[in-house]
Write a protein that holds these residues in place. Structure first.
Motif, mmCIF file in Angstrom:
data_model
loop_
_atom_site.group_PDB
_atom_site.id
_atom_site.type_symbol
_atom_site.label_atom_id
_atom_site.label_comp_id
_atom_site.label_asym_id
_atom_site.label_seq_id
_atom_site.Cartn_x
_atom_site.Cartn_y
_atom_site.Cartn_z
ATOM 1 N N LEU A 30 0.862 -1.169 0.000
ATOM 2 C CA LEU A 30 0.000 0.000 0.000
ATOM 3 C C LEU A 30 0.901 1.222 0.000
ATOM 4 O O LEU A 30 1.793 1.345 0.838
ATOM 5 C CB LEU A 30 -0.881 -0.028 1.254
ATOM 6 C CG LEU A 30 -2.102 0.866 1.302
ATOM 7 C CD1 LEU A 30 -3.076 0.511 0.189
ATOM 8 C CD2 LEU A 30 -2.794 0.726 2.650
ATOM 9 N N VAL A 33 -0.505 6.871 0.384
ATOM 10 C CA VAL A 33 -1.623 6.973 1.322
ATOM 11 C C VAL A 33 -1.891 8.441 1.628
ATOM 12 O O VAL A 33 -0.982 9.183 1.988
ATOM 13 C CB VAL A 33 -1.309 6.195 2.618
ATOM 14 C CG1 VAL A 33 -2.391 6.400 3.655
ATOM 15 C CG2 VAL A 33 -1.118 4.720 2.310
ATOM 16 N N VAL A 54 1.117 -5.508 2.636
ATOM 17 C CA VAL A 54 -0.226 -6.072 2.670
ATOM 18 C C VAL A 54 -0.095 -7.587 2.739
ATOM 19 O O VAL A 54 0.660 -8.186 1.968
ATOM 20 C CB VAL A 54 -1.033 -5.653 1.419
ATOM 21 C CG1 VAL A 54 -2.395 -6.327 1.396
ATOM 22 C CG2 VAL A 54 -1.184 -4.140 1.365
ATOM 23 N N ILE A 60 -8.679 -3.318 3.786
ATOM 24 C CA ILE A 60 -8.208 -1.937 3.755
ATOM 25 C C ILE A 60 -9.431 -1.052 3.578
ATOM 26 O O ILE A 60 -10.253 -1.274 2.688
ATOM 27 C CB ILE A 60 -7.214 -1.728 2.588
ATOM 28 C CG1 ILE A 60 -6.020 -2.652 2.755
ATOM 29 C CG2 ILE A 60 -6.793 -0.274 2.488
ATOM 30 C CD1 ILE A 60 -5.194 -2.838 1.507
ATOM 31 N N LEU A 70 -2.607 0.630 -4.406
ATOM 32 C CA LEU A 70 -2.477 -0.743 -3.935
ATOM 33 C C LEU A 70 -1.925 -1.608 -5.047
ATOM 34 O O LEU A 70 -2.431 -1.578 -6.175
ATOM 35 C CB LEU A 70 -3.847 -1.277 -3.490
ATOM 36 C CG LEU A 70 -3.922 -2.750 -3.131
ATOM 37 C CD1 LEU A 70 -3.087 -3.053 -1.886
ATOM 38 C CD2 LEU A 70 -5.382 -3.167 -2.915
#
Length: 144
Positions: A30, A33, A54, A60, A70
């Motif tokens: 990930l 963000v 992950v 998520i 992702l």
């Protein structure tokens, strides 16, 4: 026999079936963000503030003004928008990446919006306007 059909049924709902390397327990990453992004851990959900590995079985969640990128396996990459929950579950042959949002809201990473939706929207508006003008009573004395 039943395990295979359950895995097939779940894989049919996948947005992407990720090919996963044999070694290692991390199945994805990930990144990028922004805002309130949370990922399931052993003790519940925790906030993600940057990059995070992950794992299989992860959930998520993105908040109202959040987003993230992702990557799962070698072939699944998505830009995850706000108000979405992503599930990464093991299935026969890899990892199933699924979303609880309408498919239109989830954009594969690297894709660009096209011109076609804009043209279709403009055509619909123009067609509606033409229909309204055609139905308008302009008091022509054709049938008097």
């Amino acid at each position: 026999m039943f395990a295979g059909s359950a895995a097939f049924a779940q894989a049919a709902q996948c947005s992407c079936l990720a090919a996963i390397p044999v070694s290692g327990s991390v199945v994805g990453q990930l990144t990028n963000v922004q805002g309130d992004v949370r990922m399931s851990q052993a003790g519940g959900y925790t906030g993600v503030n940057g990059e995070a590995p992950v794992y299989s079985g992860a959930r998520i969640m993105t908040g109202a003004q959040a987003s993230a990128s992702l990557v799962v396996g070698t072939n699944c990459a998505f830009n995850v928008p706000a108000n979405v929950t992503v599930q990464i579950d093991p299935v026969e042959g890899g990892m199933c990446v699924s979303f609880d949002a309408p498919q239109a809201a989830v954009v594969p990473a690297g894709s660009e919006p096209g011109v076609l939706p804009v043209l279709l929207g403009a055509g619909a508006i123009g067609g509606g306007a033409a229909l309204l003008l055609g139905l308008q009573d302009d008091d022509d004395a054709v049938s008097r």
